[in-house]
Design a protein around this motif. Structure first.
Motif, PDB file in Angstrom:
ATOM      1  N   GLU A  58       0.832  -1.202   0.000  1.00 54.93           N
ATOM      2  CA  GLU A  58       0.000   0.000   0.000  1.00 54.93           C
ATOM      3  C   GLU A  58       0.872   1.260   0.000  1.00 54.93           C
ATOM      4  N   ILE A  63       3.069   5.906  -3.007  1.00 53.47           N
ATOM      5  CA  ILE A  63       4.228   6.676  -3.489  1.00 53.47           C
ATOM      6  C   ILE A  63       4.104   6.899  -4.995  1.00 53.47           C
ATOM      7  N   ASP A  89      10.452   8.225   0.433  1.00 59.51           N
ATOM      8  CA  ASP A  89      10.515   8.668  -0.965  1.00 59.51           C
ATOM      9  C   ASP A  89      11.010  10.109  -0.975  1.00 59.51           C
ATOM     10  N   ARG A  92       6.726  14.797  -2.724  1.00 57.56           N
ATOM     11  CA  ARG A  92       6.213  16.020  -2.095  1.00 57.56           C
ATOM     12  C   ARG A  92       5.917  15.873  -0.609  1.00 57.56           C
ATOM     13  N   GLY A  93       5.818  14.655  -0.120  1.00 60.09           N
ATOM     14  CA  GLY A  93       5.543  14.466   1.307  1.00 60.09           C
ATOM     15  C   GLY A  93       4.093  14.717   1.648  1.00 60.09           C
ATOM     16  N   PHE A  94       3.714  14.356   2.847  1.00 55.94           N
ATOM     17  CA  PHE A  94       2.327  14.577   3.270  1.00 55.94           C
ATOM     18  C   PHE A  94       2.252  14.576   4.785  1.00 55.94           C
ATOM     19  N   VAL A  99      -4.277  14.650   6.515  1.00 53.86           N
ATOM     20  CA  VAL A  99      -4.951  13.694   5.608  1.00 53.86           C
ATOM     21  C   VAL A  99      -6.100  13.013   6.352  1.00 53.86           C
ATOM     22  N   LEU A 111      -4.105   4.455   4.039  1.00 55.72           N
ATOM     23  CA  LEU A 111      -3.364   4.776   5.264  1.00 55.72           C
ATOM     24  C   LEU A 111      -4.076   4.186   6.476  1.00 55.72           C
ATOM     25  N   GLN A 136       7.908   6.705   6.121  1.00 57.08           N
ATOM     26  CA  GLN A 136       6.839   6.007   6.820  1.00 57.08           C
ATOM     27  C   GLN A 136       7.517   4.904   7.619  1.00 57.08           C
TER      28      GLN A 136
HETATM   29  N1  LIG Z   1       3.946   8.822  -0.301  1.00 56.47           N
HETATM   30  C1  LIG Z   1       3.038   9.800  -0.348  1.00 56.47           C
HETATM   31  N2  LIG Z   1       3.379  11.030  -0.837  1.00 56.47           N
HETATM   32  C2  LIG Z   1       2.482  12.037  -0.885  1.00 56.47           C
HETATM   33  N3  LIG Z   1       1.212  11.930  -0.445  1.00 56.47           N
HETATM   34  C3  LIG Z   1       0.809  10.752   0.041  1.00 56.47           C
HETATM   35  C4  LIG Z   1       1.686   9.621   0.119  1.00 56.47           C
HETATM   36  N4  LIG Z   1       1.009   8.594   0.685  1.00 56.47           N
HETATM   37  C5  LIG Z   1      -0.222   9.060   0.929  1.00 56.47           C
HETATM   38  N5  LIG Z   1      -0.357  10.350   0.560  1.00 56.47           N
HETATM   39  C6  LIG Z   1      -1.534  11.207   0.732  1.00 56.47           C
HETATM   40  O1  LIG Z   1      -2.418  10.563   1.639  1.00 56.47           O
HETATM   41  C7  LIG Z   1      -3.712  10.450   1.056  1.00 56.47           C
HETATM   42  C8  LIG Z   1      -4.419   9.222   1.594  1.00 56.47           C
HETATM   43  O2  LIG Z   1      -3.825   8.004   1.119  1.00 56.47           O
HETATM   44  P1  LIG Z   1      -4.704   6.700   1.132  1.00 56.47           P
HETATM   45  O3  LIG Z   1      -5.315   6.561   2.488  1.00 56.47           O
HETATM   46  O4  LIG Z   1      -3.868   5.561   0.674  1.00 56.47           O
HETATM   47  O5  LIG Z   1      -5.879   6.979   0.099  1.00 56.47           O
HETATM   48  P2  LIG Z   1      -5.836   7.097  -1.506  1.00 56.47           P
HETATM   49  O6  LIG Z   1      -4.519   6.529  -1.967  1.00 56.47           O
HETATM   50  O7  LIG Z   1      -7.004   6.282  -1.968  1.00 56.47           O
HETATM   51  O8  LIG Z   1      -5.993   8.585  -1.795  1.00 56.47           O
HETATM   52  C9  LIG Z   1      -3.475  10.466  -0.421  1.00 56.47           C
HETATM   53  O9  LIG Z   1      -4.619  10.897  -1.131  1.00 56.47           O
HETATM   54  C10 LIG Z   1      -2.313  11.459  -0.550  1.00 56.47           C
HETATM   55  O10 LIG Z   1      -2.791  12.781  -0.502  1.00 56.47           O
END
Ligand SMILES: Nc1ncnc2c1ncn2[C@@H]1O[C@H](COP(=O)(O)OP(=O)(O)O)[C@@H](O)[C@H]1O
Ligand SMILES: [Mg+2]
Length: 150
Positions: A58, A63, A89, A92-94, A99, A111, A136
């Motif tokens: 996942e 990523i 990675d 852009r990060g998050f 979220v 997530l 992560q």
């Molecule tokens: N590696 C990542 N880099 C940037 N943003 C990420 C990354 N992983 C997750 N996200 C952000 O977290 C949000 C939620 O991820 P997720 O729960 O897997 O739902 P989905 O992939 O269906 O949008 C994503 O929409 C994205 O904005």
């Protein structure tokens, strides 16, 4: 007639399949990859390795889908009383907190599923950096023995 090729001889409850997945994702998406995986198989029951595979699957999907990264690194390290699992990675990060505060239709399940699987393993995720985590991390704070396998 032959069926689909197995992911690896050990199936998804093996570190070989995780290495295979990681290389596949990198080569298919033109990403530079580095991995450092210690041989932890003997410390974890197969069902935990399956959960770990799903977590990384996942995280790698996210990523590719969201980060815009050009590089990924993955590491699995054993320390005295814990194991560290990390995927990073250079995208852009998050911020995991913002979220998770998104309204339901915009909030994916990935997530959430990673969090649930981590809890089921008895592990935790150290607080990520706010405003743009590119790491992560998951920590299992003890080594469940293989007793009671699978
Ligand atoms: N590696 C990542 N880099 C940037 N943003 C990420 C990354 N992983 C997750 N996200 C952000 O977290 C949000 C939620 O991820 P997720 O729960 O897997 O739902 P989905 O992939 O269906 O949008 C994503 O929409 C994205 O904005
Ligand atoms: Mg996702």
């Amino acid at each position: 007639m032959s069926g689909p090729k197995p992911l690896s001889p050990g199936g998804i409850g093996s570190l070989g399949s995780l290495r295979h997945l990681f290389k596949e994702v990198c080569s298919r998406n033109g990403l530079a990859c580095s991995m450092e995986i210690e041989e932890i198989d003997k410390y974890l029951p197969r069902r935990s390795l399956v959960a770990i595979y799903r977590i990384f699957q996942e995280a790698l999907t996210n990523i590719v889908k969201h980060s815009g990264a050009t590089q990924i690194s993955l590491s699995i390290k054993k320390q005295a009383r814990k194991m560290n699992f990390m995927v990073a990675d250079n995208g852009r990060g998050f911020d995991i907190r913002s979220v998770s505060q998104r309204p339901a239709p915009e909030r994916g399940m990935g997530l959430f599923a990673i969090g649930e699987r981590t809890r089921m393993l008895g592990g935790c995720s150290p607080d990520p950096e706010p405003n743009g985590s590119r790491h992560q991390d998951i920590v299992l704070s003890h080594h469940p023995s293989q007793e009671g396998k699978p």
